[in-house]
Design a protein around this motif. Sequence first.
Motif, PDB file in Angstrom:
ATOM      1  N   SER A  62       0.828  -1.212   0.000  1.00 50.40           N
ATOM      2  CA  SER A  62       0.000   0.000   0.000  1.00 50.40           C
ATOM      3  C   SER A  62       0.860   1.259   0.000  1.00 50.40           C
ATOM      4  N   TYR A  98      -1.348   3.765  -1.527  1.00 54.20           N
ATOM      5  CA  TYR A  98      -2.627   3.576  -0.847  1.00 54.20           C
ATOM      6  C   TYR A  98      -2.489   4.013   0.611  1.00 54.20           C
ATOM      7  N   GLY A 125      -4.570   3.033   3.911  1.00 52.23           N
ATOM      8  CA  GLY A 125      -3.715   2.187   4.742  1.00 52.23           C
ATOM      9  C   GLY A 125      -3.624   2.677   6.178  1.00 52.23           C
ATOM     10  N   PHE A 155      -4.377  -5.685  -3.460  1.00 51.38           N
ATOM     11  CA  PHE A 155      -4.641  -5.008  -2.191  1.00 51.38           C
ATOM     12  C   PHE A 155      -5.933  -5.520  -1.565  1.00 51.38           C
TER      13      PHE A 155
END
Length: 409
Positions: free
Chosen positions: A229, A234, A238, A311
């Motif tokens: 992440s 992300y 995260g 993910f």
Amino acid sequence: MSPNRMAALLNEWLWQEQYWLPPGISWQDIKMKDEDGRFPLPRDLLITLPLAFVFIALRYVFERIVAIPFSKCLGVKDRIRIQAPSIPKLDAFYKHISGQPSQSQVVSLGRQCGLSQRKIHTWFRHRRNQDRPSNTKKFCEASWRFVFYIVSFAAGLGSLINTAWFWDHRECWRGYPKQPVADAHYWYYILELSFYLSLLLSVSVDVKRKDFKEQVVHHIATIFLIGFSYCANYVRVGTLVMLVHDSSDFLLESAKMFHYAVWTRTCDSLFVIFAVVFLVTRLVVFPCRIVHTTMVVSLEFFQPFFGYYFFNVLLLVLQALHIFWAYLILRMVYKFVFTGKVERDERSDEESEVDERDEEEEPKGEEGEHNCEQRKETINPKLTSLANNCVLNNLTNQRNLNSRLRKAR
């Protein structure tokens, strides 16, 4: 092919844009100037490995300087265990073959050592109990995790509560992937990843519980999730994932600490609070808010790509573990409701607790046999004395009777 050429090809294959970026976006599109802020780069994570060893060293110092004295203050007591005598053949079998021999192996070992099967079973039971972690060791492990989780949760909440995506999850994806990362969130990521790396490196010496395999899977999934992440930026979602996990973890570790100190009421109260927070955050907030925004809401801002699927698969692995642990917690809640107390942790030590109960009962049995022998030794002289007295009385009475008969004649 030279090693440098192979490394270059591997690097080129690994960092293909189709793996890390949505369709239509290249690495050139997300380059940021220094004044625009920090953009997450994979090389930033190289610092996490040395930091993991720093965490291990800090834990060693913390357990000896803080945790052990604190355990004594709370009254943590270790169980006194019977030491198994040193028998080379049994020691070698225990270390290299198995700690729980089968019946045929017990018979064979008994012939080799000249011992009865019962003594062989007793030796292995005592030897297994010697390797069981003490309450002090378990308290130290729980207190170290408690300190990290509560500090991490407080720092994470403080850094996120004023952000837009904390209240509106659509902000996690607005402007993605060209989103700068604040220094506070960078260190939040680095320290969390370093801590979980340290847990994975020390898993062989930590207390092994029934969910040992699930814990290892959890640590590996968490490390991949945090690392990927960060590289795929992300980071916003995260940080929310890490905050949700930290919100209940410190409650669990504090309940463990008071459980080992036998503060029953405090432990039960903390466990109830933990159960409520865990079930709400892991079975409601995590799937309905976080997983929903990564699987559904994110598609409003970009087309799915490899990173999107990878993910979300990691998030679903975590959710499966949440359901497993929720099952264990609900079992404990059931026992708490119907018995009035939490008898023990459903994730207790991997070894069977029957060994310890047998170990406690066995000395009593030996003591009972010893007492019986003592009583026999005490009773036998008394019976002998009583019998002798009876014989003497009979002889005396017989003599008196004979003398009276003579006088009567």
